[in-house]
Motif scaffolding. Structure first.
Motif, PDB file in Angstrom:
ATOM      1  N   ILE A 117     -53.436   2.640  43.891  1.00 21.21           N
ATOM      2  CA  ILE A 117     -53.887   3.943  44.393  1.00 21.21           C
ATOM      3  C   ILE A 117     -53.080   4.343  45.621  1.00 21.21           C
ATOM      4  O   ILE A 117     -52.598   5.473  45.730  1.00 21.21           O
ATOM      5  N   ILE A 118     -52.908   3.405  46.545  1.00 23.49           N
ATOM      6  CA  ILE A 118     -52.152   3.705  47.764  1.00 23.49           C
ATOM      7  C   ILE A 118     -50.698   4.012  47.418  1.00 23.49           C
ATOM      8  O   ILE A 118     -50.121   4.987  47.899  1.00 23.49           O
ATOM      9  N   ARG A 119     -50.107   3.205  46.552  1.00 22.84           N
ATOM     10  CA  ARG A 119     -48.703   3.425  46.157  1.00 22.84           C
ATOM     11  C   ARG A 119     -48.500   4.769  45.448  1.00 22.84           C
ATOM     12  O   ARG A 119     -47.454   5.388  45.570  1.00 22.84           O
ATOM     13  N   ALA A 120     -49.501   5.210  44.705  1.00 25.24           N
ATOM     14  CA  ALA A 120     -49.383   6.485  43.984  1.00 25.24           C
ATOM     15  C   ALA A 120     -49.321   7.671  44.949  1.00 25.24           C
ATOM     16  O   ALA A 120     -48.729   8.700  44.616  1.00 25.24           O
ATOM     17  N   GLY A 121     -49.899   7.513  46.134  1.00 27.56           N
ATOM     18  CA  GLY A 121     -49.930   8.639  47.066  1.00 27.56           C
ATOM     19  C   GLY A 121     -49.032   8.499  48.278  1.00 27.56           C
ATOM     20  O   GLY A 121     -48.921   9.432  49.071  1.00 27.56           O
ATOM     21  N   LEU A 122     -48.402   7.327  48.428  1.00 25.07           N
ATOM     22  CA  LEU A 122     -47.622   7.067  49.636  1.00 25.07           C
ATOM     23  C   LEU A 122     -46.451   6.166  49.284  1.00 25.07           C
ATOM     24  O   LEU A 122     -46.640   5.123  48.655  1.00 25.07           O
ATOM     25  N   HIS A 123     -45.251   6.582  49.666  1.00 29.76           N
ATOM     26  CA  HIS A 123     -44.082   5.740  49.419  1.00 29.76           C
ATOM     27  C   HIS A 123     -44.166   4.520  50.328  1.00 29.76           C
ATOM     28  O   HIS A 123     -44.180   4.649  51.549  1.00 29.76           O
ATOM     29  N   CYS A 124     -44.248   3.335  49.742  1.00 33.76           N
ATOM     30  CA  CYS A 124     -44.386   2.091  50.502  1.00 33.76           C
ATOM     31  C   CYS A 124     -43.197   1.181  50.234  1.00 33.76           C
ATOM     32  O   CYS A 124     -42.866   0.920  49.081  1.00 33.76           O
ATOM     33  N   GLU A 125     -42.583   0.712  51.301  1.00 29.20           N
ATOM     34  CA  GLU A 125     -41.527  -0.283  51.153  1.00 29.20           C
ATOM     35  C   GLU A 125     -42.134  -1.682  51.076  1.00 29.20           C
ATOM     36  O   GLU A 125     -41.539  -2.596  50.524  1.00 29.20           O
ATOM     37  N   HIS A 126     -43.304  -1.831  51.658  1.00 26.81           N
ATOM     38  CA  HIS A 126     -44.059  -3.085  51.570  1.00 26.81           C
ATOM     39  C   HIS A 126     -45.526  -2.713  51.605  1.00 26.81           C
ATOM     40  O   HIS A 126     -45.940  -1.843  52.376  1.00 26.81           O
TER      41      HIS A 126
END
Length: 80
Positions: A9-18
């Motif tokens: 869910i977090i990755r779907a809404g926010l570009h995360c490198e880690h």
């Protein structure tokens, strides 16, 4: 909800490198590294993350989320 589901869910809404998520199904802790945090203070960073959760945070599907947020540069400095 599982840690993998919350991470998705977090990755779907926010570009995360880690992104690392752990918890017990209600209480969660996340370490999040995102270039989207550049130039933002802690509260603005947290708001970005909470925005990815949408109604899940309001309906108590995600009861509590503690987080540490870093820009990629801050994360790199932490690793040294």
């Amino acid at each position: 909800m599982t840690a993998d589901q919350l991470e998705s869910i977090i990755r779907a809404g926010l570009h995360c490198e880690h992104l690392a998520v752990e918890g017990d199904g209600r209480h969660w802790f996340a370490t999040i590294v995102s270039p989207e945090f550049e130039g933002k203070r802690l509260l603005a960073r947290q708001r970005l993350v909470y925005a990815t959760l949408g109604e899940r945070i309001k309906t108590d599907e995600v009861h509590a989320l503690s987080m540490k947020t870093f820009t990629p540069a801050e994360w790199a400095d932490k690793a040294v």
